[in-house]
Design a protein around this motif. Structure first.
Motif: not given
Lengths: 281, 269, 265
Positions: B95, B97, B101, B104, B108, B114, B117, C133, C158, C165-166, C236-238
């Motif tokens: 899922x 990218x 990620x 995670x 999430x 964070x 995680x 992204x 999302x 992504x796909x 998680x992405x900051x």
């Protein structure tokens, strides 16, 4: 079959990325397996045999037809009819509303009249071992193994002289896979189809093929009969290839017992025979 | 041993108007710390069972208990925190990218902070040997590597049970072997119960116990050794194959199932 | 074919690559607004200097930028010509029947042309230096306040990121199905329009079915991993706002002041 004495010369194809100066001859009526690590150029090689990927240099001869850098359409079309290509997970290409229409798709594209195509569809259904009443069903209502057979039937319906298959057993259960592999072998024997198989599974190679072609980094590094290739164990290791499971076991037995068997055993039956012969069992 | 999964009289049919049942009073128990294999051919009902075990389908009759909770519409979210699932297709379960990620994603969903995680993601990636690839995107990974990432995604949730739903089917023999070894190690190091739904006999051989499904019913349950002795149509592992071939040739081999190692010892005697 | 990345992101380590996507997005939109302050050659000169500077900073070959303009060039020229024809005033240079090109018209045409090209260059600079992204993350973060209006910002972002992504997978698959049907004798780009349309059916139907299957599997995976729409999720992405991002905004402010001063002159 029409007397096509197909010696194919694929030679020198230069493309720094995919294939590099490949010289290869495949005899008509043979069963060759192409092996190599992922990204070694196996699928690109298959595509050149079918004219889906044109060589940047060199040429490919399939019977009398020649694929070069620039091509007339007719030669390409002849070649595509002659070379039946079964891609990985071929059921992903099924699209028609009935099995019959899907099987007829290839022949119709090559100008076969509808009546005749439908006749062919019936024949190939039997050939791949599917009951005729499925012809009017939607391909999507079939089971995984059946779909794969329909896809293969769709290729056979083009009445190719050469059958090229990319991992035809992938994703099927052991029973389904065995059936498909046996089907291909019997087509090869009964119809004298030149067969080219791409696989990662060395047991498939030794069970079904006569010749093995090893690829690495877009080159052909070995082309020969099974025994001579597999006996070169250092090279096998270097190419990151596996050994057939029976042979691997044989080596372990030899190491443990200190006895050497008279020959390389590719199957469990051969191994059992050899063990009996030397008196280990 | 304490049971971690209990399946009682589970029955399921897709079309309630017909009598054809995908599953018919299936019962079995999986013990904590066990490697449990569910096998059967296509159409045996094992994928239906997999969907029931993961809460994607709801039991019509019978019950499923996982970690002492009964699987219901309400409890399934709670139960899913206790199970990690790896599916068949490496591409369709990626899922995120990038590798990290993707690992995670489940965390999430728990709204985890964070710091925690990051710790979990890194740990999980190290466990499956994919830490160096954490910034890669999926198009640069092989099928086997993607499945490793999927396993890491499951491990990051610190599950009690790891369910492998035909997870190795689409891989080449070598990746399959390597992943089996990894699962073996993880089972011990992460204290996991492994449930593998499969038709791959190497995977079956690796299991502690096996249940055989046929036409939606449990036809056999036991140790791989017993299953391979009793179920003649299953392709046995190499050792047993050789024992049978030798027996057929009149060799004086023992009459019961032998593993690879046992055959080796017997030959060496 | 699978090497084609959406938004044509070019990996690199330039200052522009390192900026926070939010800083880039905000500055990009802001740039479009300040463009309208410009009204004389001095202001346009300043804007050009800024644009060229940004392009230089991206360390991406200029050719890539010109390629971005090419597909739009007819639209731009059309607008420019309209602008030239319908603006009157000043000396008339050409008078040919109803067509009249005046001094003001010509100047306006040039200005319009500059605006278009600069907007394209700046937005290209952003997409070239930002991973898709990261752009999604940036948009997500900037749209954050909309959550209060019950707009499902998280779901949208999302969705966007999964689609991105796909895309490579979809391209791969298209190539595969095309190859498979070509191997069965389909010829693309031949015959009448109707025939060409017909050859697309065997491509799109399998792609469609496969995508549906894929979507279903993906939905299962997401559900099993505990995803429910509407739940509170951490990320998680900051995105990290750095000094250089603040400096970027200062540069934009300086640009505005410069433009106003030049305009008042």
């Amino acid at each position: 079959m029409e007397g096509v004495s197909a010696d194919y010369v694929i030679g020198p194809i230069r493309n720094s990325l995919v294939l590099q100066s490949i010289d290869l001859q495949i005899e008509s009526g043979s069963y060759s397996a192409i092996v190599g690590h992922t990204g070694a150029g196996k699928s690109s090689l298959l595509k050149t045999i079918n004219g889906l990927l044109l060589p940047t240099a060199g040429k490919i001869e399939v019977g009398q037809d020649i694929i070069k850098q620039k091509n007339n359409k007719q030669a390409l079309k002849n070649i595509r009819k002659k070379v039946g290509m079964v891609f990985q997970f071929p059921e992903a290409q099924l699209f028609a509303e009935t099995v019959e229409k899907d099987i007829c798709f290839g022949p119709l594209n090559f100008g076969v009249p509808l009546k005749q195509a439908q006749q062919i569809a019936k024949e190939v259904m039997q050939l791949v071992g599917l009951p005729l009443h499925l012809l009017n069903k939607s391909p999507h209502s079939l089971s995984g193994g059946q779909k794969r057979r329909v896809a293969i039937a769709g290729i056979l319906a083009m009445e190719p002289e050469i059958l090229v298959l990319d991992e035809p057993g992938a994703g099927l259960d052991p029973k389904g896979k065995n059936e498909i592999m046996r089907l291909i072998k019997s087509l090869h024997q009964e119809r004298n189809l030149t067969t080219i198989l791409v696989t990662h599974d060395m047991d498939d190679v030794v069970h079904y093929a006569d010749k093995i072609i090893v690829m690495e980094n877009g080159r052909i590094v070995r082309n020969g009969d099974l025994r001579s290739v597999f006996s070169d164990r250092l090279a096998i290791k270097k190419w990151h290839l596996d050994l057939p499971e029976a042979y691997q076991f044989q080596l372990e037995i030899e190491e443990r017992t200190g006895m050497e068997l008279p020959q390389i055993c590719f199957t469990v039956d051969e191994l059992a025979d050899a063990l009996m012969e030397v008196g280990l069992a | 041993m304490a049971p971690i999964i209990e399946v009682n009289n589970l029955t399921y049919r897709y079309d309630l108007r017909t009598e054809t049942k995908a599953l018919l009073s299936v019962s079995f128990t999986v013990h904590r710390g066990e490697w449990f294999a569910i096998i059967g051919n296509n159409g045996s009902g094992k994928s239906t069972l997999a969907q029931l075990l993961t809460g994607l389908l709801e039991p019509q009759q019978g019950s499923i208990f996982i970690a002492d909770m009964e699987m219901t519409e309400k409890s399934k979210w709670e139960i899913r925190n206790r199970i990690g699932v790896v599916f068949q297709n490496p591409d369709n379960q990626f899922i995120g990218s990038t590798v990290q990620d993707d690992v995670a994603f489940g965390l999430e969903n728990l709204n985890m902070d964070y710091k925690e995680m990051k710790k979990r993601v890194y740990e999980a990636l190290k466990m499956v040997g994919m830490f160096e690839y954490r910034l890669y995107d999926p198009s640069h990974l092989s099928g086997g590597q993607k499945q490793r990432v999927a396993i890491a995604g499951a491990l990051a949730m610190k599950p009690d049970v790891l369910i492998l739903d035909e997870a190795f089917v689409m891989l080449d023999p070598r990746s399959r072997r390597e992943l089996l070894e990894t699962i073996h190690e993880l089972k011990v190091s992460a204290d996991l119960t492994v449930v593998s739904i499969t038709h791959d006999m190497t995977e079956v051989e690796a299991a502690d116990r096996v249940v055989v499904l046929d036409n939606g019913q449990v036809t056999n349950i036991g140790k791989p050794r017993e299953i391979f002795t009793q179920e003649k149509e299953l392709t046995p592992p190499l050792g047993e194959k050789l024992r049978r071939a030798l027996a057929k040739r009149g060799a004086n081999v023992p009459q019961s199932y032998m593993s690879r190692e046992e055959v080796m010892c017997w030959l060496w005697k | 074919m699978n090497k084609l990345s959406l938004g044509r992101y070019v990996p690199g380590d330039s200052i522009l690559h390192q900026l926070d996507p939010r800083a880039k997005l905000v500055s990009g939109f802001y740039f479009i607004i300040v463009l309208f302050i410009a009204n004389n050659w001095q202001t346009y000169l300043l804007l050009w200097l800024f644009t060229l500077g940004v392009m230089r900073l991206s360390k991406v070959h200029l050719y890539t930028y010109f390629r971005g303009v090419r597909p739009l060039i007819w639209l731009i020229l059309f607008t420019v010509v309209l602008q030239m024809l319908f603006t009157a005033g000043g000396t008339i240079y050409v008078e040919w029947g109803p067509i009249r090109i005046s001094e003001f018209g010509l100047i306006n045409g040039v200005y319009i042309f500059c605006r278009f090209v600069m907007i394209i260059f700046i937005s290209t600079a952003i997409t070239l230096t930002t991973k898709p992204i990261d752009l999604t993350d940036g948009i997500d973060s900037l749209l954050g306040p909309l959550r209060k209006l019950n707009i499902p910002v998280d779901e949208i972002s999302l969705m966007l990121s999964i689609s991105l992504r796909f895309i490579p997978n979809l391209l791969d698959e298209t190539q595969r199905v095309m190859d498979a049907q070509r191997a069965r004798g389909t010829e693309f780009g031949e015959g009448s329009l109707v025939q060409q349309m017909k050859t697309l059916v065997p491509i799109f139907l399998p792609l469609f079915t496969n995508s549906l299957n894929r979507a279903e599997e993906l939905a299962n995976v997401m559900e099993v991993k505990g995803y429910q729409s509407g739940i509170k999720r951490s990320s998680f992405r900051k995105l990290r706002w750095k000094t250089c991002d603040t400096i970027t905004l200062c540069v934009m402010a300086a640009l505005t002041i410069g433009l106003i001063l030049l305009r008042l002159n």
